[in-house]
Design an enzyme around this catalytic site. Structure first.
Site, short mmCIF file in Angstrom:
data_model
loop_
_atom_site.label_atom_id
_atom_site.label_comp_id
_atom_site.label_asym_id
_atom_site.label_seq_id
_atom_site.Cartn_x
_atom_site.Cartn_y
_atom_site.Cartn_z
N GLY B 13 0.82 -1.21 0.00
CA GLY B 13 0.00 0.00 0.00
C GLY B 13 0.85 1.26 0.00
N GLY B 15 -0.21 4.44 0.19
CA GLY B 15 -0.93 5.62 0.67
C GLY B 15 -0.08 6.37 1.69
CG PHE B 16 -1.63 9.90 3.52
CD1 PHE B 16 -0.89 10.90 2.90
CD2 PHE B 16 -3.01 9.93 3.39
CE1 PHE B 16 -1.50 11.90 2.17
CE2 PHE B 16 -3.64 10.93 2.67
CZ PHE B 16 -2.89 11.91 2.06
CB VAL B 81 -1.14 -8.05 -1.82
CG1 VAL B 81 -1.17 -9.08 -0.70
CG2 VAL B 81 0.28 -7.52 -2.03
CD GLU B 173 -13.13 18.67 2.05
OE1 GLU B 173 -12.35 19.13 2.90
OE2 GLU B 173 -12.96 17.57 1.51
CG ASP B 314 -7.84 5.28 6.56
OD1 ASP B 314 -7.46 5.94 7.54
OD2 ASP B 314 -8.34 5.81 5.54
CB ALA B 330 -4.23 12.21 5.90
#
Lengths: 451, 451
Positions: B13, B15-16, B81, B173, B314, B330
């Protein structure tokens, strides 16, 4: 011309020709409807920059509504034209709607052709739409990704071989950009492969690249391509495309086909006019179309005996001052658009004299091979190298400036120039998450002509 | 830890969380392999700007290889994966390959959930991937195009109604951005409709929007939404989604479902962890996952008795200092990534003492409602309005700065701010050319979790 109600001009196609025609009618006493399948005008000459990750689609596209927002007599209609009724004076749309017109302007352009081998389309996508560009970007970037994970040296070599078919401006630009991507941008990105080992092969059927330019410029371009490490196969035709190879054959009677192992083929050869051209020519009656399907138009861009029907841009074939057909390039389309807008506007003001024939003002042509490498010619003056490249850059930015993207594009290019980066290297789309799977076709709806 | 060969850290992964873990190992004596299905890191908090045409995907995404180019001990592997063998210490990929590890870091994040109504996914896309964003952009823009051509007033109203489900930061948003698109950007673009007549409805199941924030900030946000002309339905649940309407029901025993006619629904509710979490938890054995499928981790982010297996971001659920689970935001993911990178690096240096537990440093949270309208809170300090918005802007640009896109994004925002334009309003994708056709599903492969 029309009675009490306002004169209705319907323009089909929001490319260079159609958009310029619409703009030429900004102050004319008429209602203009611009019909396009897409909601944006696309600056096709820079599409190869999207295909190689240097620019984002939005950098070279602007919403038609946004461009024509302040032109209050003009309406943009998103739809696909499927036919014409010249008696009733309507165009019909795919969704069944009909749009009435008093004057019709058809400018639905051209796309690439596989010369009867439409089965090659899935394996060798062309470069006409935004979707084509992001699909080619996906294939090129995925090839490096798959090579990085490929243990078999032969398969790895095949994955790192990129074949561009067609040595015109688009093919030369694509080959140059892939070479820069492999040798500059990606040079430090991988661990198992060296992207600099990539082979980029440009296949051209004629005896030289950039055949529309002067021979000296073709020679410069060939040399520049060699310097970028690109193999150029002149006098060579593609005779077969499979998932893992391309078959090319030299243009000699005794030649045998040779196979180039590759999984990434980009098609930049052949032009086929939008099918709407033939449809309209038949509707008018007695109007010939040429082999690529372009409509023969009168000197004022009207068709046959119909003074209310215009065809222009890549969809039209018209003879220039030198007796040769005008080339299918953006400046011809833009000038024809301006011209036709003017002809219609003059008529609406009551001018009944026959218009002066369209005359193409050839300001010259240019093509870029890579960073600081380009060719340009204008009125016998020929430029190569940095100067030609700067001229090319300037003119393209000038054009984009009209669509508000100027500074963005300039910045992004400057950034790329100094860092050799290409920030838009995203593998996106349906198959993006499975780069190891074989290539999928571009959705069939996207590969067809715009209109 | 490992014998003669170098220690292998596999991070799943990009991501952050995963990216920060990889960066934390830059100088550690190990070989790092970062596996992701996508070739880029995505700055998800700005995805709604892509969905509403303000930014291009490449503005908020950076190729993982490019980010980690100079980190010579790190290898990026593009792959999906599908399973773990903790005995053999390998992860398996969809294409059949296995990747051995000495230490495993799993950070495949979360996606949205339809609470058992997966059939709603086609009609109400969520906002997790680049493809989600361009699909939502296509739907929103196409709705205006179809309304422009719709003669029936009722159908036109339905097309100009946009329903956003979920009143968290993403929903708020999105609703704000759609309102600005309709009331500012598009205000002059159409002729038959007035985009300002659009209805934007935000549906939230709780009694207030931005439920994770202080009540005063929720009240400010509600007021700001009203000022943008957005109808907010609090205490309301979606009980049905059809092609032409959404059924909502108030959270009262006697309430009956009410239908909102609409063809554009955006899903910004519910969180479901990547399925790999449960798979790993089961492989470790005896490790609970919570209802959204997040893996309960130890204070040092390891799982169960396995000190060589980390889960973070997450995908993990961990208790904070206040006894409540850490939020799925995040900053938690980034800090956990930093932390785990540090823990592994310390071990590799021979540090055998148990690591201090992970401690989340809550620097505060923020959400934006629209141009110059935002809320922020940090250590009891609460900000609203322009100041909060500037803080929001500053922090987001600061983060993007790390990915070279800073100036581009800043410029594009400045441009949007002063011109109320949104330059990336392109309708693209498979169905782009037929906006009148009913919505198509997001390709199923794209809606699933990243990993």
């Amino acid at each position: 011309m029309a009675g009490g109600a306002q004169h209705r001009v319907v323009i089909v196609g929001g490319g260079f020709a159609g958009l310029n025609a619409a703009r030429g009618l900004a102050k004319a006493p008429c209602r203009v409807t611009l019909i396009d399948r897409r909601n944006f005008h696309l600056f096709q000459p820079l599409l190869y920059q999207v295909a190689t990750g240097a620019l984002s689609p939005a950098n070279i596209a602007a919403p038609l509504r946004s461009i024509l927002r302040r032109q209050r007599n003009t309406n943009v209609l998103l739809g696909e034209v499927t036919g014409f009724d010249l008696g009733a004076k309507t165009v019909s749309l795919r969704d069944g709607a009909t749009v009435p017109f008093d004057t019709l302007v058809l400018a639905t352009g051209a796309t690439h052709t596989y010369f009867g081998h439409d089965d090659w389309a899935d394996l060798a996508p062309g470069l006409k739409t935004v979707e084509d560009a992001t699909e080619i970007r996906r294939r090129v970037l995925s090839a490096f990704e798959r090579a990085e994970r490929e243990p078999d040296p032969k398969a790895r070599e095949r994955l790192l071989t990129f074949v561009v078919v067609g040595g015109g401006p688009t093919g030369v630009e694509m080959a140059g950009a892939i070479s820069e991507l492999a040798r500059q941008t990606l040079r430090n990105d991988f661990r198992a492969i060296n992207p600099r080992d990539s082979r980029i092969i440009l296949v051209e059927g004629q005896t030289r690249v950039l055949g529309a330019f002067h021979e000296k410029l073709s020679a410069y371009a060939l040399n520049a391509l060699h310097k970028l490490g690109i193999e150029v196969r002149l006098d060579c035709h593609v005779v077969g495309v499979q998932a893992d190879q391309v078959e090319v054959k030299a243009d000699r009677p005794d030649a045998v086909a040779a196979a180039i192992p590759t999984e990434t083929v980009i098609w930049a050869a052949g032009v086929k006019a939008s099918g709407l051209g033939k449809l309209l020519a038949d509707a008018v009656g007695g109007v010939p179309t040429d082999r690529p399907g372009r409509v023969t138009v009168n000197p004022d861009c009207t068709v046959g005996s119909r003074s209310d029907v215009f065809v222009l841009g890549d969809l039209a074939v018209q003879t220039g001052a030198d007796g040769k057909p005008l080339p299918g390039v953006a400046p011809v389309a833009m000038q024809q658009g301006d011209y036709v807008g003017g002809v219609i506007a003059a008529r609406l003001k009551g001018d009944t004299s026959p218009p002066r024939p369209f005359k193409y003002w050839d300001k010259g042509s240019m093509a870029t091979i890579g960073m600081a490498k380009a060719v340009a010619e204008t009125n016998g003056l020929r430029l190569t190298g940095v100067l030609a490249w700067l001229a090319w850059l300037f003119i393209h930015i000038l054009y984009l400036a009209r669509f508000e993207n100027r500074v963005l594009v300039l910045w992004q290019w400057a950034f790329n120039y100094f860092t050799r980066n290409r920030a838009a290297r995203l593998i996106t789309g349906e198959n993006a998450a499975n780069p190891a799977e074989p290539h999928r076709a571009v959705p069939p709806g996207e590969a067809v002509v715009k209109g």
